[in-house]
Design a protein around this motif. Structure first.
Motif, PDB file in Angstrom:
ATOM      1  N   ALA A  10      89.190  49.451  40.825  1.00  0.00           N
ATOM      2  CA  ALA A  10      87.808  49.168  41.211  1.00  0.00           C
ATOM      3  C   ALA A  10      86.952  50.424  41.090  1.00  0.00           C
ATOM      4  O   ALA A  10      85.824  50.374  40.596  1.00  0.00           O
ATOM      5  CB  ALA A  10      87.766  48.620  42.637  1.00  0.00           C
ATOM      6  N   GLU A  11      87.493  51.554  41.524  1.00  0.00           N
ATOM      7  CA  GLU A  11      86.748  52.807  41.403  1.00  0.00           C
ATOM      8  C   GLU A  11      86.519  53.175  39.944  1.00  0.00           C
ATOM      9  O   GLU A  11      85.429  53.621  39.570  1.00  0.00           O
ATOM     10  CB  GLU A  11      87.473  53.934  42.151  1.00  0.00           C
ATOM     11  CG  GLU A  11      87.378  53.799  43.657  1.00  0.00           C
ATOM     12  CD  GLU A  11      88.202  54.846  44.406  1.00  0.00           C
ATOM     13  OE1 GLU A  11      88.892  55.670  43.761  1.00  0.00           O
ATOM     14  OE2 GLU A  11      88.148  54.848  45.643  1.00  0.00           O
ATOM     15  N   ALA A  12      87.537  52.974  39.106  1.00  0.00           N
ATOM     16  CA  ALA A  12      87.397  53.264  37.675  1.00  0.00           C
ATOM     17  C   ALA A  12      86.346  52.337  37.053  1.00  0.00           C
ATOM     18  O   ALA A  12      85.508  52.777  36.260  1.00  0.00           O
ATOM     19  CB  ALA A  12      88.741  53.110  36.964  1.00  0.00           C
ATOM     20  N   SER A  13      86.377  51.073  37.421  1.00  0.00           N
ATOM     21  CA  SER A  13      85.382  50.124  36.911  1.00  0.00           C
ATOM     22  C   SER A  13      83.984  50.512  37.369  1.00  0.00           C
ATOM     23  O   SER A  13      83.020  50.445  36.595  1.00  0.00           O
ATOM     24  CB  SER A  13      85.699  48.705  37.371  1.00  0.00           C
ATOM     25  OG  SER A  13      86.901  48.264  36.793  1.00  0.00           O
ATOM     26  N   PHE A  14      83.881  50.932  38.636  1.00  0.00           N
ATOM     27  CA  PHE A  14      82.582  51.349  39.160  1.00  0.00           C
ATOM     28  C   PHE A  14      82.072  52.568  38.393  1.00  0.00           C
ATOM     29  O   PHE A  14      80.903  52.628  38.014  1.00  0.00           O
ATOM     30  CB  PHE A  14      82.699  51.660  40.656  1.00  0.00           C
ATOM     31  CG  PHE A  14      81.429  52.216  41.238  1.00  0.00           C
ATOM     32  CD1 PHE A  14      80.380  51.373  41.539  1.00  0.00           C
ATOM     33  CD2 PHE A  14      81.290  53.582  41.450  1.00  0.00           C
ATOM     34  CE1 PHE A  14      79.200  51.876  42.063  1.00  0.00           C
ATOM     35  CE2 PHE A  14      80.112  54.081  41.962  1.00  0.00           C
ATOM     36  CZ  PHE A  14      79.066  53.232  42.272  1.00  0.00           C
ATOM     37  N   GLN A  61      82.825  53.464  35.347  1.00  0.00           N
ATOM     38  CA  GLN A  61      82.434  53.027  34.000  1.00  0.00           C
ATOM     39  C   GLN A  61      81.076  52.327  34.029  1.00  0.00           C
ATOM     40  O   GLN A  61      80.232  52.562  33.171  1.00  0.00           O
ATOM     41  CB  GLN A  61      83.494  52.095  33.401  1.00  0.00           C
ATOM     42  CG  GLN A  61      84.753  52.807  32.992  1.00  0.00           C
ATOM     43  CD  GLN A  61      85.826  51.837  32.505  1.00  0.00           C
ATOM     44  OE1 GLN A  61      85.735  50.628  32.720  1.00  0.00           O
ATOM     45  NE2 GLN A  61      86.847  52.377  31.850  1.00  0.00           N
ATOM     46  N   ALA A  62      80.895  51.468  35.004  1.00  0.00           N
ATOM     47  CA  ALA A  62      79.619  50.762  35.118  1.00  0.00           C
ATOM     48  C   ALA A  62      78.489  51.745  35.390  1.00  0.00           C
ATOM     49  O   ALA A  62      77.396  51.636  34.813  1.00  0.00           O
ATOM     50  CB  ALA A  62      79.695  49.713  36.227  1.00  0.00           C
ATOM     51  N   LYS A  63      78.750  52.727  36.244  1.00  0.00           N
ATOM     52  CA  LYS A  63      77.735  53.730  36.551  1.00  0.00           C
ATOM     53  C   LYS A  63      77.380  54.531  35.303  1.00  0.00           C
ATOM     54  O   LYS A  63      76.198  54.773  35.021  1.00  0.00           O
ATOM     55  CB  LYS A  63      78.239  54.656  37.659  1.00  0.00           C
ATOM     56  CG  LYS A  63      77.230  55.679  38.104  1.00  0.00           C
ATOM     57  CD  LYS A  63      77.785  56.543  39.226  1.00  0.00           C
ATOM     58  CE  LYS A  63      76.806  57.643  39.574  1.00  0.00           C
ATOM     59  NZ  LYS A  63      77.326  58.553  40.578  1.00  0.00           N
ATOM     60  N   GLN A  64      78.380  54.930  34.529  1.00  0.00           N
ATOM     61  CA  GLN A  64      78.127  55.687  33.296  1.00  0.00           C
ATOM     62  C   GLN A  64      77.358  54.837  32.280  1.00  0.00           C
ATOM     63  O   GLN A  64      76.431  55.329  31.635  1.00  0.00           O
ATOM     64  CB  GLN A  64      79.444  56.173  32.684  1.00  0.00           C
ATOM     65  CG  GLN A  64      80.088  57.290  33.467  1.00  0.00           C
ATOM     66  CD  GLN A  64      81.473  57.648  32.930  1.00  0.00           C
ATOM     67  OE1 GLN A  64      81.972  57.030  31.993  1.00  0.00           O
ATOM     68  NE2 GLN A  64      82.090  58.642  33.547  1.00  0.00           N
ATOM     69  N   ALA A  65      77.737  53.575  32.166  1.00  0.00           N
ATOM     70  CA  ALA A  65      77.027  52.685  31.245  1.00  0.00           C
ATOM     71  C   ALA A  65      75.577  52.526  31.672  1.00  0.00           C
ATOM     72  O   ALA A  65      74.664  52.548  30.833  1.00  0.00           O
ATOM     73  CB  ALA A  65      77.725  51.327  31.178  1.00  0.00           C
ATOM     74  N   PHE A  66      75.347  52.386  32.971  1.00  0.00           N
ATOM     75  CA  PHE A  66      73.985  52.247  33.480  1.00  0.00           C
ATOM     76  C   PHE A  66      73.176  53.518  33.231  1.00  0.00           C
ATOM     77  O   PHE A  66      72.010  53.473  32.830  1.00  0.00           O
ATOM     78  CB  PHE A  66      74.003  51.901  34.973  1.00  0.00           C
ATOM     79  CG  PHE A  66      72.648  51.666  35.542  1.00  0.00           C
ATOM     80  CD1 PHE A  66      71.904  50.541  35.187  1.00  0.00           C
ATOM     81  CD2 PHE A  66      72.081  52.571  36.427  1.00  0.00           C
ATOM     82  CE1 PHE A  66      70.631  50.316  35.702  1.00  0.00           C
ATOM     83  CE2 PHE A  66      70.813  52.361  36.951  1.00  0.00           C
ATOM     84  CZ  PHE A  66      70.092  51.238  36.583  1.00  0.00           C
ATOM     85  N   GLU A  67      73.800  54.683  33.450  1.00  0.00           N
ATOM     86  CA  GLU A  67      73.114  55.950  33.201  1.00  0.00           C
ATOM     87  C   GLU A  67      72.764  56.097  31.718  1.00  0.00           C
ATOM     88  O   GLU A  67      71.677  56.567  31.378  1.00  0.00           O
ATOM     89  CB  GLU A  67      73.967  57.121  33.680  1.00  0.00           C
ATOM     90  CG  GLU A  67      74.007  57.236  35.196  1.00  0.00           C
ATOM     91  CD  GLU A  67      75.024  58.257  35.702  1.00  0.00           C
ATOM     92  OE1 GLU A  67      75.803  58.814  34.886  1.00  0.00           O
ATOM     93  OE2 GLU A  67      75.038  58.501  36.920  1.00  0.00           O
ATOM     94  N   LYS A  68      73.664  55.674  30.830  1.00  0.00           N
ATOM     95  CA  LYS A  68      73.375  55.699  29.389  1.00  0.00           C
ATOM     96  C   LYS A  68      72.232  54.745  29.054  1.00  0.00           C
ATOM     97  O   LYS A  68      71.361  55.070  28.257  1.00  0.00           O
ATOM     98  CB  LYS A  68      74.621  55.338  28.575  1.00  0.00           C
ATOM     99  CG  LYS A  68      75.647  56.425  28.523  1.00  0.00           C
ATOM    100  CD  LYS A  68      76.846  56.011  27.695  1.00  0.00           C
ATOM    101  CE  LYS A  68      77.926  57.065  27.729  1.00  0.00           C
ATOM    102  NZ  LYS A  68      79.107  56.665  26.961  1.00  0.00           N
ATOM    103  N   PHE A  69      72.242  53.589  29.693  1.00  0.00           N
ATOM    104  CA  PHE A  69      71.171  52.621  29.479  1.00  0.00           C
ATOM    105  C   PHE A  69      69.832  53.213  29.912  1.00  0.00           C
ATOM    106  O   PHE A  69      68.832  53.103  29.207  1.00  0.00           O
ATOM    107  CB  PHE A  69      71.469  51.327  30.251  1.00  0.00           C
ATOM    108  CG  PHE A  69      70.303  50.381  30.294  1.00  0.00           C
ATOM    109  CD1 PHE A  69      69.981  49.602  29.194  1.00  0.00           C
ATOM    110  CD2 PHE A  69      69.520  50.283  31.437  1.00  0.00           C
ATOM    111  CE1 PHE A  69      68.902  48.734  29.230  1.00  0.00           C
ATOM    112  CE2 PHE A  69      68.436  49.418  31.477  1.00  0.00           C
ATOM    113  CZ  PHE A  69      68.126  48.637  30.373  1.00  0.00           C
TER     114      PHE A  69
END
Length: 127
Positions: free
Chosen positions: A19-23, A25-33
């Motif tokens: 869950a932490e790894a997924s979070f 990844q999602a945070k990094q994807a959002f920051e890239k977005f």
């Protein structure tokens, strides 16, 4: 008994790590977005500045053309006032029409070049 209930709902370490790894990844994807969106917004702002500059060039040139054409018309009118006969009027009219046709053709060509340049500048990718 309350303690037993909380122990039953404890998240296993592996699931927590996933869950932490997924979070992350999602945070990094959002920051890239967000970075991409900011870059796009900046690009649009820059293009807006380019479009405004092109529009300013066009309007400045159009005003200069109008001034030149009005001045030519006023000169023509003044010359007509001093015409001695119909022959002078016809000569002055012919000269005025030829001069204005040449001037309008040059102005149209210049305006086309300015508009093309402005469109190309607005379409250029900004770095």
């Amino acid at each position: 008994m309350e303690r037993d209930m909380t122990d039953q709902f404890e998240i296993p370490k592996e699931m927590r790590a996933m869950a932490e790894a997924s979070f992350d990844q999602a945070k990094q994807a959002f920051e890239k977005f967000l970075a991409s969106a900011q870059s796009t917004a900046s690009s649009i702002e820059n293009r807006g500045e380019t479009v405004r500059a092109g529009a300013k060039d066009v309007s400045t040139k159009a005003i200069a053309y109008a001034e030149k054409n009005v001045a030519a018309s006023l000169d023509y009118a003044q010359q007509l006032l001093h015409a001695k006969d119909l022959g002078d009027v016809m000569r002055l009219h012919s000269e005025y029409v030829q001069s204005q046709m040449k001037s309008l053709a040059e102005q149209a060509s210049e305006m086309g070049q300015i508009m093309s340049r402005a469109a190309m500048d607005a379409a250029k990718p900004k770095s």
